[in-house]
Structures are given as structure tokens and as C-alpha cells.
Design an enzyme around this catalytic site. Structure first.
Site, mmCIF file in Angstrom:
data_model
loop_
_atom_site.group_PDB
_atom_site.id
_atom_site.type_symbol
_atom_site.label_atom_id
_atom_site.label_comp_id
_atom_site.label_asym_id
_atom_site.label_seq_id
_atom_site.Cartn_x
_atom_site.Cartn_y
_atom_site.Cartn_z
ATOM 1 N N CYS A 1 28.052 93.633 -81.578
ATOM 2 C CA CYS A 1 28.162 92.326 -80.919
ATOM 3 C C CYS A 1 29.475 92.245 -80.139
ATOM 4 C CB CYS A 1 28.127 91.243 -81.999
ATOM 5 S SG CYS A 1 28.404 89.587 -81.375
ATOM 6 N N PHE B 1 45.331 69.604 -64.907
ATOM 7 C CA PHE B 1 44.139 70.215 -65.517
ATOM 8 C C PHE B 1 43.877 69.509 -66.853
ATOM 9 C CE2 PHE B 1 46.439 73.411 -63.057
ATOM 10 C CZ PHE B 1 45.474 73.880 -62.176
ATOM 11 N N GLU C 1 42.690 66.225 -62.692
ATOM 12 C CA GLU C 1 41.612 67.128 -63.113
ATOM 13 C C GLU C 1 40.632 67.282 -61.949
ATOM 14 O OE1 GLU C 1 40.284 68.973 -65.789
ATOM 15 O OE2 GLU C 1 38.488 69.070 -64.546
ATOM 16 N N ASP D 1 41.596 68.671 -56.504
ATOM 17 C CA ASP D 1 41.473 70.124 -56.596
ATOM 18 C C ASP D 1 42.890 70.685 -56.629
ATOM 19 O OD1 ASP D 1 41.196 72.788 -56.347
ATOM 20 O OD2 ASP D 1 39.886 72.737 -54.588
ATOM 21 N N CYS E 1 45.346 80.410 -71.091
ATOM 22 C CA CYS E 1 44.344 81.244 -71.773
ATOM 23 C C CYS E 1 44.318 82.644 -71.164
ATOM 24 C CB CYS E 1 42.969 80.582 -71.709
ATOM 25 S SG CYS E 1 42.435 80.211 -70.038
HETATM 26 C C1 SAM Z 1 41.654 75.087 -69.946
HETATM 27 S S1 SAM Z 1 40.847 73.630 -69.427
HETATM 28 C C2 SAM Z 1 41.960 72.434 -70.050
HETATM 29 C C3 SAM Z 1 41.423 71.033 -70.229
HETATM 30 C C4 SAM Z 1 42.291 70.077 -71.045
HETATM 31 N N1 SAM Z 1 43.698 70.194 -70.768
HETATM 32 C C5 SAM Z 1 42.024 70.193 -72.527
HETATM 33 O O1 SAM Z 1 42.957 70.491 -73.280
HETATM 34 O O2 SAM Z 1 40.879 69.956 -72.944
HETATM 35 C C6 SAM Z 1 41.117 73.699 -67.716
HETATM 36 C C7 SAM Z 1 40.681 72.505 -66.939
HETATM 37 O O3 SAM Z 1 40.957 72.768 -65.555
HETATM 38 C C8 SAM Z 1 39.953 72.150 -64.775
HETATM 39 N N2 SAM Z 1 39.955 72.777 -63.440
HETATM 40 C C9 SAM Z 1 39.440 73.983 -63.086
HETATM 41 N N3 SAM Z 1 39.660 74.220 -61.767
HETATM 42 C C10 SAM Z 1 40.352 73.145 -61.287
HETATM 43 C C11 SAM Z 1 40.870 72.810 -60.013
HETATM 44 N N4 SAM Z 1 40.725 73.620 -58.963
HETATM 45 N N5 SAM Z 1 41.522 71.645 -59.865
HETATM 46 C C12 SAM Z 1 41.693 70.821 -60.924
HETATM 47 N N6 SAM Z 1 41.218 71.078 -62.158
HETATM 48 C C13 SAM Z 1 40.547 72.234 -62.344
HETATM 49 C C14 SAM Z 1 38.690 72.366 -65.586
HETATM 50 O O4 SAM Z 1 37.685 71.447 -65.217
HETATM 51 C C15 SAM Z 1 39.196 72.167 -67.017
HETATM 52 O O5 SAM Z 1 39.065 70.829 -67.409
#
Ligand code: SAM
Length: 438
Positions: free
Chosen positions: A79, A298, A319, A346, A393
């Protein structure tokens, strides 16, 4: 006579690659060896030979590492869900620290004196997963599980030690359910989302379901007290089957007295216990006071924003996904947080990001794997906060973005920690605190 390329070779393992494979050097060429640990002498069977490296798998272990343990799961090795179950848990944490420090040192980022660790129960932690589904009559019917390691086949799992137990327990009955569905060969995946209050399964289907299919799904939901959804295309097509008006899922941030609501396809941090500790760490690192204005980039559902808002003057969460921004607003009002506002932007597009309406002293960034280079450039140029907490991450983009912050001449790396969000996998979650050089 030419050497037989299929013959096994004996070698010593010098290190562990970022994806958890043993690294060896054979006749001057780098080999990535599955199932091998640093310090071991192993016999290796070749899988693939490329110009610059080869891949192989352990055939037999000649000298064993003291860190080697018996994997708990019988599917380990086949897996693709886990990569390092054969390494002791302490060894896994050391490995993850090493991955982060190698990445940062490689990008010439000066490290703080120590790398801290956040860990919790390393089993039954996974509250969010995408399970693959294949209907393969030759293999006895439906297979439900994660992809196999080196191919796109699905491992037919009867249980999984990293999934939340209530979901692992559903795996055998899910096979039976899939077999009842008329379009069982057109059901590629099931999304799993576990809240404190309920568990949800979202069945992705590529062909229309019949009424009896929906009845079978609803009956499964009722018997197992599990919310059932179907999804024919994008996230907007997610439709509740049982119950027809389900409650939102939620998770607590207990120390903050918060309840965060989410839907089964929303982003939530995979490991609830580690998430709670991470939110606590970030708020404490930032040493918030009621003069602080915080920018949470984000921000998703408001996971960090709502907790930080309790100790700050105000928080602006930014976000990219409008449905998450809506939920962050809803979460703020359900939790009676009045000093947090949210915007859809964005953050990869320099031109659109606009946070001029604040005087932000502290910034949180928690980007996807691709990192936060553009957003951080704007932060450094336009905001110059006292402190930036970066949750990552992906050690590679963390290292790149950290190097930019150091190069600005304004920030130094003050704290660094590995949060073991994904035990037994090679995924590394890191938090870093940058402070202005005084
Ligand atoms: C790792 S997650 C973190 C979310 C939040 N901080 C949490 O702890 O639950 C990354 C976030 O970045 C957002 N994201 C991805 N691409 C983006 C962009 N171009 N502009 C703004 N946000 C974005 C995703 O929708 C997601 O919610």
C-alpha cells in the site's frame, strides 16, 4: 560477459531520501532502495535503472538497523499510504527533522538552536482521506483503499491502522456496497471526512446512478450512521443522499472553546490532535496582544484566524476558495467572534492581493505545497510585520521561501518545529517563526 541486471546486489545504506527510501551508492551511482534503513547492509533487487539513479527494493537484510521495527500493518510495503512503518516512531521523528534541516541548510537558511517536535497518537489519526475504488472481478470484486506503492492499482484494504477507527471498520462493508451499485466500474473514489459529530462519505461517480443505487447508498448510511453524499462532477455537484439534510461536520479547538464547521469536501488539517497543538503553538509563538492586527493568509475555514482573533485586536483571513471564505465567516459568527473578517483573493497573483486596509503586526501563512513566494514578497514589501508564522506541508518550498525572507535582510528564523501531522508517511509538516532582526 555482461552483468545480469536482474541479479541482486549487496550494498550499505547511507541515508534516507525525503520519501523514505534508503539511499545507497553502487558503482558510483545513487540507488533509492525501498524498505531499507540507514546503517543497514542489504541485498537489493533492481526495479528501474535511469541515467542518473536506479531504484530497487530490499531482497534480504544482512545487517539490520537498531531502529527497524515490525510494521503494524499487513499491507505495508504494498500500500502506498504509508512509507516508514518499518522505522521506529522516534526514528521517524528524527528523519523528519533531518528532512527539514537538510532543506533549509541547502537553501542557506541559518537554523535556530533546536528543532522542536509536536506529536500525538501515531495511529488512527487520519480524519480526511481519498480512498480509491476499482471493480476488478478477477481479484474477487471491489477493491477500496489507497494506491499501491509503485503503480496505480488499488490496495484492497480490509482495515487501515492510520485511518480513524470508525472508518477503518467500514472498509469491509464498503466493498459489499460497491458491488451492489449498477455503475460499480464507474466509481473511482470515495472521499472520507470525519467530524467530531459525524462521519461523511462522498461517492464520486462518472455515470448516472439509478434509484436502486441511491437506495443502497442510503441504506448503508442508515445502518452505519454515516452521512452519504454523491458527486457526479466538481465540488458543487456534491449531493446529500442520507440523511437528505445532514448537519455540517465540525471539529473542536478545545483550548479556545471553538467549534469549526466544515463540509465533507472542504480542506481540513488531516490530524485533529496535531492541528489543535499547532494552532496553540502558532498563537503562542506570535505573543499576541490586543493591539495586534493579524493577517492570516491561506486561511481556509478560519482554523488559525478564529483562535488568534481571541487575543488580537483584529484578524483578516485571506483565502482563494470562495466557499471556504463563506464558511470562515459563518464559523466566526457561530463562535461569536466579531473581530475577524475574511476576503477571497488569489494569493499567487501579485496584482490582485490587496491587504492595504490594515496595519498588520503579525502574519500567518499556511500555503499549499507550492508555497507562498508571491504572497510573502508582498508581505515583506508592503506590510513588514514584526513576526511571520509559516506553516508548511512542503520542506522544499518552505526552504525556498525562507531563503527569500532571510535575503530580505529584515527577518531571521527564530523557531522551527516539525508537527507530525502524518505519522508513518514521509509527509513533513513544519512550522517556522520569522522575527524582525532588531
Ligand atoms: C494548507 S491549506 C490551509 C488552510 C487553513 N489555514 C487551515 O489550517 O485549515 C491551504 C489553503 O490555501 C488555499 N489556496 C490554495 N491556492 C490558493 C491561492 N492561489 N490563493 C489563495 N488561497 C489559496 C486552499 O484553498 C487552502 O484553503
Amino acid at each position: 560477459m555482461k552483468a545480469d541486471p536482474t541479479a541482486s546486489v549487496e550494498t550499505q545504506i547511507e541515508g534516507l531520501s525525503h520519501d523514505g527510501r534508503g539511499v545507497a551508492r553502487i558503482e558510483g551511482k545513487v540507488w533509492f532502495v525501498e524498505g531499507a534503513l540507514p546503517g543497514e547492509t542489504v541485498s537489493v533487487k533492481r526495479l528501474k535503472g535511469r541515467r542518473s539513479y536506479s531504484t530497487g527494493v530490499v531482497d534480504s537484510i544482512i545487517v539490520k538497523s537498531a531502529d527497524r521495527v515490525k510494521p503494524k500493518c499487513g499491507y505495508f510495503g504494498i500500500c502506498g499510504g504509508c512509507a516508514v512503518q518499518h522505522l521506529s516512531y522516534a526514528g521517524q521523528l528524527d528523519f523528519k527533522k533531518q528532512v527539514v534541516s537538510d532543506a533549509l541548510v541547502g537553501a542557506q537558511v541559518p537554523l535556530p538552536d533546536q528543532i522542536d517536535i509536536l506529536s500525538a497518537d501515531p495511529w488512527a489519526y487520519r480524519r480526511r482521506a481519498r480512498l480509491g475504488v476499482r471493480y476488478v472481478p478477477k481479484k474477487g470484486g471491489a477493491l477500496v483503499g489507497f494506491r499501491e506503492r509503485n503503480n496505480s492499482y488499488i490496495t484492497g484494504l480490509e482495515s487501515c491502522d492510520v485511518l480513524v477507527k470508525s472508518v477503518s471498520d467500514l472498509l469491509p462493508s464498503l466493498r459489499g456496497l460497491i458491488e451492489q451499485i449498477s455503475v460499480r466500474d464507474q466509481l473511482p473514489q470515495i472521499e472520507v471526512a470525519v467530524g467530531e459529530n459525524a462521519t461523511a462519505l462522498v461517492f464520486r461517480h462518472l455515470k448516472p446512478l439509478t434509484d436502486p443505487d441511491r437506495d443502497a447508498l442510503a441504506a448503508f448510511g442508515e445502518i452505519h450512521q454515516t452521512q452519504i453524499f454523491t458527486q457526479s462532477k466538481g465540488p458543487k455537484t456534491v449531493t446529500a443522499v442520507w440523511p437528505t439534510e445532514p448537519d455540517s461536520l465540525n471539529y473542536p479547538l478545545e483550548k479556545f472553546g471553538l467549534t469549526i464547521e466544515f463540509s465533507p469536501v472542504d480542506f481540513v488539517q488531516i490530524n485533529g490532535a496535531i492541528n489543535e497543538k499547532l494552532v496553540e503553538t502558532i498563537t503562542s509563538w506570535l505573543e499576541l496582544n490586543h493591539q495586534d492586527e493579524v493577517l492570516d493568509l491561506f486561511c481556509g475555514l478560519g482554523n488559525f484566524s478564529l483562535a488568534t482573533a481571541q487575543s488580537a485586536k483584529k484578524v483578516l483571513g485571506v483565502e482563494g476558495e470562495p466557499s471556504l471564505v463563506q464558511k470562515a465567516e459563518l464559523n466566526a459568527s457561530r463562535n461569536q467572534i466579531q473581530n475577524a473578517t475574511f476576503r477571497t483573493r488569489d494569493l499567487f497573483d501579485d496584482g490582485i492581493a490587496d491587504w492595504s486596509e490594515g496595519n498588520f503586526s503579525k502574519v500567518i501563512v499556511d500555503p499549499p505545497r507550492s508555497g507562498a513566494r508571491e504572497a510573502l514578497k508582498r508581505v515583506v514589501d508592503d506590510v513588514k510585520p514584526e513576526a511571520i508564522a509559516y506553516v508548511s506541508c512542503n520542506p522544499a518550498t518552505l526552504a525556498r521561501d525562507s531563503a527569500d525572507l532571510i535575503e530580505s535582510g529584515i527577518y531571521r528564523l527564530d523557531r522551527l518545529l516539525v508537527a507530525d501531522m502524518f505519522p508513518h508517511t514521509a509527509h513533513v509538516e513544519t512550522a517556522a517563526l520569522f522575527k524582525q532582526i532588531s
